[in-house]
Design a protein around this motif. Structure first.
Motif, PDB file in Angstrom:
ATOM      1  N   LEU A  10       0.864  -1.184   0.000  1.00 18.22           N
ATOM      2  CA  LEU A  10       0.000   0.000   0.000  1.00 18.22           C
ATOM      3  C   LEU A  10       0.895   1.227   0.000  1.00 18.22           C
ATOM      4  CD1 LEU A  10      -3.078   0.897   0.357  1.00 18.22           C
ATOM      5  CD2 LEU A  10      -2.421   1.337   2.732  1.00 18.22           C
ATOM      6  N   SER A  11       0.732   2.101  -0.996  1.00 20.79           N
ATOM      7  CA  SER A  11       1.615   3.249  -1.160  1.00 20.79           C
ATOM      8  C   SER A  11       0.830   4.532  -1.352  1.00 20.79           C
ATOM      9  CB  SER A  11       2.540   3.049  -2.369  1.00 20.79           C
ATOM     10  OG  SER A  11       3.277   1.849  -2.257  1.00 20.79           O
ATOM     11  N   THR A  12       1.490   5.640  -1.063  1.00 25.02           N
ATOM     12  CA  THR A  12       0.934   6.970  -1.320  1.00 25.02           C
ATOM     13  C   THR A  12       1.982   7.804  -2.053  1.00 25.02           C
ATOM     14  OG1 THR A  12       1.700   7.686   0.870  1.00 25.02           O
ATOM     15  CG2 THR A  12      -0.603   6.973   0.680  1.00 25.02           C
ATOM     16  N   PRO A  13       1.540   8.814  -2.821  1.00 27.26           N
ATOM     17  CA  PRO A  13       2.503   9.644  -3.541  1.00 27.26           C
ATOM     18  C   PRO A  13       3.446  10.406  -2.616  1.00 27.26           C
ATOM     19  CG  PRO A  13       0.297   9.935  -4.436  1.00 27.26           C
ATOM     20  CD  PRO A  13       0.147   9.163  -3.157  1.00 27.26           C
ATOM     21  N   GLY A  14       2.933  10.888  -1.483  1.00 28.03           N
ATOM     22  CA  GLY A  14       3.738  11.643  -0.539  1.00 28.03           C
ATOM     23  C   GLY A  14       3.992  10.859   0.726  1.00 28.03           C
ATOM     24  N   ASP A  15       4.737  11.491   1.643  1.00 25.81           N
ATOM     25  CA  ASP A  15       5.102  10.793   2.877  1.00 25.81           C
ATOM     26  C   ASP A  15       5.072  11.754   4.065  1.00 25.81           C
ATOM     27  OD1 ASP A  15       5.833   8.423   4.195  1.00 25.81           O
ATOM     28  OD2 ASP A  15       7.971   8.919   4.125  1.00 25.81           O
ATOM     29  N   LEU A  16       3.951  12.452   4.203  1.00 18.58           N
ATOM     30  CA  LEU A  16       3.720  13.393   5.289  1.00 18.58           C
ATOM     31  C   LEU A  16       2.491  12.959   6.089  1.00 18.58           C
ATOM     32  CD1 LEU A  16       4.378  16.721   3.336  1.00 18.58           C
ATOM     33  CD2 LEU A  16       5.918  15.580   4.957  1.00 18.58           C
ATOM     34  N   PRO A  17       2.223  13.567   7.248  1.00 17.08           N
ATOM     35  CA  PRO A  17       1.082  13.136   8.065  1.00 17.08           C
ATOM     36  C   PRO A  17      -0.228  13.005   7.306  1.00 17.08           C
ATOM     37  CG  PRO A  17       2.446  14.603   9.343  1.00 17.08           C
ATOM     38  CD  PRO A  17       3.046  14.570   7.973  1.00 17.08           C
ATOM     39  N   ARG A  18      -0.520  13.912   6.390  1.00 14.37           N
ATOM     40  CA  ARG A  18      -1.760  13.791   5.615  1.00 14.37           C
ATOM     41  C   ARG A  18      -1.753  12.506   4.777  1.00 14.37           C
ATOM     42  NH1 ARG A  18      -5.687  17.364   4.109  1.00 14.37           N
ATOM     43  NH2 ARG A  18      -4.511  19.038   5.127  1.00 14.37           N
ATOM     44  N   ASP A  19      -0.594  12.175   4.201  1.00 14.85           N
ATOM     45  CA  ASP A  19      -0.492  10.946   3.416  1.00 14.85           C
ATOM     46  C   ASP A  19      -0.664   9.722   4.313  1.00 14.85           C
ATOM     47  OD1 ASP A  19       0.404  12.231   0.817  1.00 14.85           O
ATOM     48  OD2 ASP A  19       2.027  12.880   2.146  1.00 14.85           O
ATOM     49  N   TRP A  20      -0.123   9.779   5.522  1.00 13.34           N
ATOM     50  CA  TRP A  20      -0.253   8.650   6.434  1.00 13.34           C
ATOM     51  C   TRP A  20      -1.708   8.425   6.842  1.00 13.34           C
ATOM     52  CZ3 TRP A  20       4.050  11.039   9.982  1.00 13.34           C
ATOM     53  CH2 TRP A  20       5.270  11.044   9.279  1.00 13.34           C
ATOM     54  N   LEU A  21      -2.436   9.514   7.080  1.00 13.42           N
ATOM     55  CA  LEU A  21      -3.862   9.370   7.403  1.00 13.42           C
ATOM     56  C   LEU A  21      -4.638   8.824   6.207  1.00 13.42           C
ATOM     57  CD1 LEU A  21      -4.398  12.716   9.354  1.00 13.42           C
ATOM     58  CD2 LEU A  21      -4.455  10.409  10.331  1.00 13.42           C
ATOM     59  N   THR A  22      -4.274   9.273   5.019  1.00  9.23           N
ATOM     60  CA  THR A  22      -4.896   8.740   3.796  1.00  9.23           C
ATOM     61  C   THR A  22      -4.618   7.253   3.674  1.00  9.23           C
ATOM     62  OG1 THR A  22      -4.796  10.842   2.613  1.00  9.23           O
ATOM     63  CG2 THR A  22      -4.840   8.849   1.275  1.00  9.23           C
ATOM     64  N   ALA A  23      -3.371   6.862   3.918  1.00  9.33           N
ATOM     65  CA  ALA A  23      -2.999   5.453   3.823  1.00  9.33           C
ATOM     66  C   ALA A  23      -3.751   4.604   4.841  1.00  9.33           C
ATOM     67  CB  ALA A  23      -1.499   5.292   4.017  1.00  9.33           C
ATOM     68  N   GLY A  24      -3.927   5.141   6.058  1.00 15.48           N
ATOM     69  CA  GLY A  24      -4.653   4.386   7.081  1.00 15.48           C
ATOM     70  C   GLY A  24      -6.090   4.130   6.692  1.00 15.48           C
ATOM     71  N   GLN A  25      -6.735   5.127   6.098  1.00  8.74           N
ATOM     72  CA  GLN A  25      -8.115   4.944   5.654  1.00  8.74           C
ATOM     73  C   GLN A  25      -8.184   3.944   4.494  1.00  8.74           C
ATOM     74  OE1 GLN A  25     -10.667   8.770   5.899  1.00  8.74           O
ATOM     75  NE2 GLN A  25      -8.557   9.522   5.656  1.00  8.74           N
ATOM     76  N   ALA A  26      -7.245   4.060   3.568  1.00  9.25           N
ATOM     77  CA  ALA A  26      -7.214   3.117   2.445  1.00  9.25           C
ATOM     78  C   ALA A  26      -6.945   1.701   2.930  1.00  9.25           C
ATOM     79  CB  ALA A  26      -6.144   3.552   1.441  1.00  9.25           C
ATOM     80  N   MET A  27      -6.020   1.567   3.875  1.00  9.82           N
ATOM     81  CA  MET A  27      -5.701   0.252   4.434  1.00  9.82           C
ATOM     82  C   MET A  27      -6.943  -0.390   5.039  1.00  9.82           C
ATOM     83  SD  MET A  27      -3.024  -0.558   7.533  1.00  9.82           S
ATOM     84  CE  MET A  27      -4.010   0.374   8.733  1.00  9.82           C
ATOM     85  N   GLU A  28      -7.687   0.388   5.827  1.00  8.73           N
ATOM     86  CA  GLU A  28      -8.859  -0.184   6.479  1.00  8.73           C
ATOM     87  C   GLU A  28      -9.947  -0.527   5.469  1.00  8.73           C
ATOM     88  OE1 GLU A  28     -10.815  -1.358  10.180  1.00  8.73           O
ATOM     89  OE2 GLU A  28      -8.818  -1.289   9.295  1.00  8.73           O
ATOM     90  N   ARG A  29     -10.093   0.293   4.447  1.00  8.06           N
ATOM     91  CA  ARG A  29     -11.096  -0.022   3.416  1.00  8.06           C
ATOM     92  C   ARG A  29     -10.747  -1.339   2.736  1.00  8.06           C
ATOM     93  NH1 ARG A  29     -14.611   4.250   0.530  1.00  8.06           N
ATOM     94  NH2 ARG A  29     -16.100   2.880  -0.495  1.00  8.06           N
ATOM     95  N   VAL A  30      -9.477  -1.540   2.430  1.00 12.70           N
ATOM     96  CA  VAL A  30      -9.029  -2.794   1.819  1.00 12.70           C
ATOM     97  C   VAL A  30      -9.257  -3.963   2.763  1.00 12.70           C
ATOM     98  CG1 VAL A  30      -6.981  -4.066   1.052  1.00 12.70           C
ATOM     99  CG2 VAL A  30      -7.350  -1.716   0.278  1.00 12.70           C
ATOM    100  N   LEU A  31      -8.902  -3.796   4.035  1.00 11.52           N
ATOM    101  CA  LEU A  31      -9.036  -4.885   5.003  1.00 11.52           C
ATOM    102  C   LEU A  31     -10.498  -5.281   5.215  1.00 11.52           C
ATOM    103  CD1 LEU A  31      -6.425  -3.719   7.661  1.00 11.52           C
ATOM    104  CD2 LEU A  31      -6.201  -5.656   6.102  1.00 11.52           C
ATOM    105  N   LEU A  32     -11.379  -4.302   5.307  1.00  8.46           N
ATOM    106  CA  LEU A  32     -12.790  -4.622   5.528  1.00  8.46           C
ATOM    107  C   LEU A  32     -13.394  -5.318   4.308  1.00  8.46           C
ATOM    108  CD1 LEU A  32     -14.124  -1.458   7.405  1.00  8.46           C
ATOM    109  CD2 LEU A  32     -13.235  -3.601   8.351  1.00  8.46           C
ATOM    110  N   LEU A  33     -13.060  -4.851   3.112  1.00  9.78           N
ATOM    111  CA  LEU A  33     -13.554  -5.514   1.907  1.00  9.78           C
ATOM    112  C   LEU A  33     -12.996  -6.928   1.815  1.00  9.78           C
ATOM    113  CD1 LEU A  33     -15.085  -5.527  -0.754  1.00  9.78           C
ATOM    114  CD2 LEU A  33     -13.094  -4.464  -1.835  1.00  9.78           C
ATOM    115  N   ALA A  34     -11.716  -7.096   2.109  1.00 10.90           N
ATOM    116  CA  ALA A  34     -11.117  -8.434   2.083  1.00 10.90           C
ATOM    117  C   ALA A  34     -11.835  -9.370   3.047  1.00 10.90           C
ATOM    118  CB  ALA A  34      -9.637  -8.341   2.432  1.00 10.90           C
TER     119      ALA A  34
END
Length: 307
Positions: free
Chosen positions: A222-246
């Motif tokens: 799971l990757s994001t274009p940037g690597d700042l706190p906003r990107d980390w929060l985006t990644a966390g939401q994406a991670m959970e969406r993937v995990l719940l669908l899985a």
């Protein structure tokens, strides 16, 4: 990481606004010195809130990092009126309680291509990229994870973090409200390439033994274009969406964070051909046991309701 649950919520009844705060007393100073993983965890908690609101028929309007002067305030969520229900979010609601990290062996069964595509689309919906590495890249990721695991077992700082957030012995494990209890460690790996963490710190926990894991694990970056706190929060939401669908689709899931804890190992996780994006999480997916329920902090400790 380590079920630290580093989040706090405040809800204002009058305005209908939730505020999500980072709990910086629940950090992992050696394994996560920049609080990247803390933000990912809080992003996942934020996504679960969005799912719960959608399931209740409310529309969650999210603003990330609304106050630059307050780094602990990670997001606000304005609850919209009933009738603006997001069906895509709402259908994930049953998986919030069903999803548990599985530290057990998975079957060598392939994941259907259309399901992989759906999981990638779920990450894209949240602004992240989910990629399933090919054979040579996969082997490279496994090698980096093995190197990181070996370092963690001999690194004093990593061992301190692990000791703080693992709960050993029946009395401690059964009464814990956070951390990883001994009953959720899973068996020790004996063979196979699955990048598993040894939560025992090299000491075999009583009765768990060792078993062979899958030789060809299904890993996703799971990757994001940037690597700042906003990107980390985006990644966390994406991670959970993937995990719940899985979870809804019958997959068991777990994480491999060891290589992400070492800067010199995290950067080479990227695909060297494309060389784009910042890897935020390695997910292990497959068909197997869903995992054991782990402790959760009491609601009174993480939620304050204001008049």
């Amino acid at each position: 990481m380590h079920n630290a649950q580093p989040w706090r919520f405040r809800y204002a009844r009058e305005s209908g606004v939730f505020r999500l705060y980072a709990d910086f007393e629940r950090t992992l100073p050696h394994s996560d010195p920049g609080n990247r993983a803390l933000h990912l965890g809080c992003g996942a908690a934020l996504f679960n809130l969005r799912v719960a609101l959608a399931s209740a028929g409310l529309h969650p309007d999210v603003t990330l990092l609304p106050d630059p002067s307050d780094p602990a305030l990670l997001a606000t969520v304005q609850t919209g009126p009933p009738g603006a229900r997001d069906a895509g979010l709402a259908r994930l609601h049953p998986a919030v309680r069903e999803r548990h990290t599985s530290r057990y062996p998975f079957a060598e069964t392939d994941i259907p291509e259309d399901l992989c595509a759906a999981l990638a689309e779920a990450a894209d919906t949240e602004g992240a990229v989910l990629a399933f590495p090919g054979s040579w890249h996969l082997r490279w990721i496994e090698e980096l994870a093995e190197e990181a695991e070996a370092r963690n077992l001999t690194d004093d700082g990593s061992k301190e973090d692990l000791a703080r957030w693992t709960r050993t012995g029946a009395a401690e494990a059964d009464t814990a409200s956070d951390g990883v209890p001994e009953y959720a460690f899973g068996p020790r790996k004996h063979g196979g390439r699955a990048p598993m963490r040894d939560y025992s710190g090299g000491e075999a926990p009583g009765g768990l033994g060792s078993v062979p894991f899958e030789s060809n694990p299904h890993l996703a970056l799971l990757s994001t274009p940037g690597d700042l706190p906003r990107d980390w929060l985006t990644a966390g939401q994406a991670m959970e969406r993937v995990l719940l669908l899985a979870t809804l689709e019958g997959l068991a899931t777990s994480f491999s964070t060891q290589a992400l804890e070492w800067p010199d190992l995290r950067w080479p996780l990227r695909n060297p051909v494309t060389g784009t994006g910042h890897v935020q999480m390695i997910l292990r997916l497959g068909y197997g046991p869903q995992g054991t329920t782990t402790p959760r902090r009491p609601v009174r400790d993480i939620l304050v309701i204001e008049a």
